[in-house]
Design a protein around this motif. Sequence first.
Motif, mmCIF file in Angstrom:
data_model
loop_
_atom_site.group_PDB
_atom_site.id
_atom_site.type_symbol
_atom_site.label_atom_id
_atom_site.label_comp_id
_atom_site.label_asym_id
_atom_site.label_seq_id
_atom_site.Cartn_x
_atom_site.Cartn_y
_atom_site.Cartn_z
ATOM 1 N N GLU A 170 -27.070 27.515 -14.177
ATOM 2 C CA GLU A 170 -27.173 26.307 -13.342
ATOM 3 C C GLU A 170 -25.818 25.922 -12.746
ATOM 4 O O GLU A 170 -25.739 25.407 -11.631
ATOM 5 N N ARG B 17 -25.221 28.187 -9.767
ATOM 6 C CA ARG B 17 -25.959 27.681 -8.604
ATOM 7 C C ARG B 17 -25.229 26.508 -7.958
ATOM 8 O O ARG B 17 -25.153 26.406 -6.739
ATOM 9 N N ARG B 18 -24.667 25.625 -8.791
ATOM 10 C CA ARG B 18 -23.919 24.483 -8.247
ATOM 11 C C ARG B 18 -22.664 24.942 -7.505
ATOM 12 O O ARG B 18 -22.342 24.414 -6.447
ATOM 13 N N ARG C 105 -22.255 27.884 -6.076
ATOM 14 C CA ARG C 105 -22.725 28.545 -4.853
ATOM 15 C C ARG C 105 -23.094 27.497 -3.802
ATOM 16 O O ARG C 105 -22.786 27.648 -2.628
ATOM 17 N N GLN C 106 -23.763 26.408 -4.236
ATOM 18 C CA GLN C 106 -24.126 25.352 -3.294
ATOM 19 C C GLN C 106 -22.878 24.668 -2.738
ATOM 20 O O GLN C 106 -22.807 24.360 -1.558
#
Length: 97
Positions: free
Chosen positions: A40, A43-44, A46-47
């Motif tokens: 997670e 993902r953060r 990458r965002q």
Amino acid sequence: MSPIDDELPARQGGAAGSAREEPHGNAVPVVPVNILVAPEDRRRLRQLSLDTNLSLQKLGHEAWNLLLEKRGLPPLKPVSANVPSGRTVGRARSSGS
């Protein structure tokens, strides 16, 4: 903690020990630094990379430089990622990632 060697032996045929050509013709040796994060958090990150239009390489340099500055140490030497991010204007993204 043990001291870190500044000079790493070059590996024959390996990317980690090879020198890269910079746009100005200066050979700059680069080595990878890997960190482990939870899925997670990846993902953060990458965002954040997408939101800021900065590569994870550039975000990582910014983060490490803030830490070094906080501790009164000189910043990292600027280098580029070995592999381009693949971002191009108007390029369609695949649904696989």
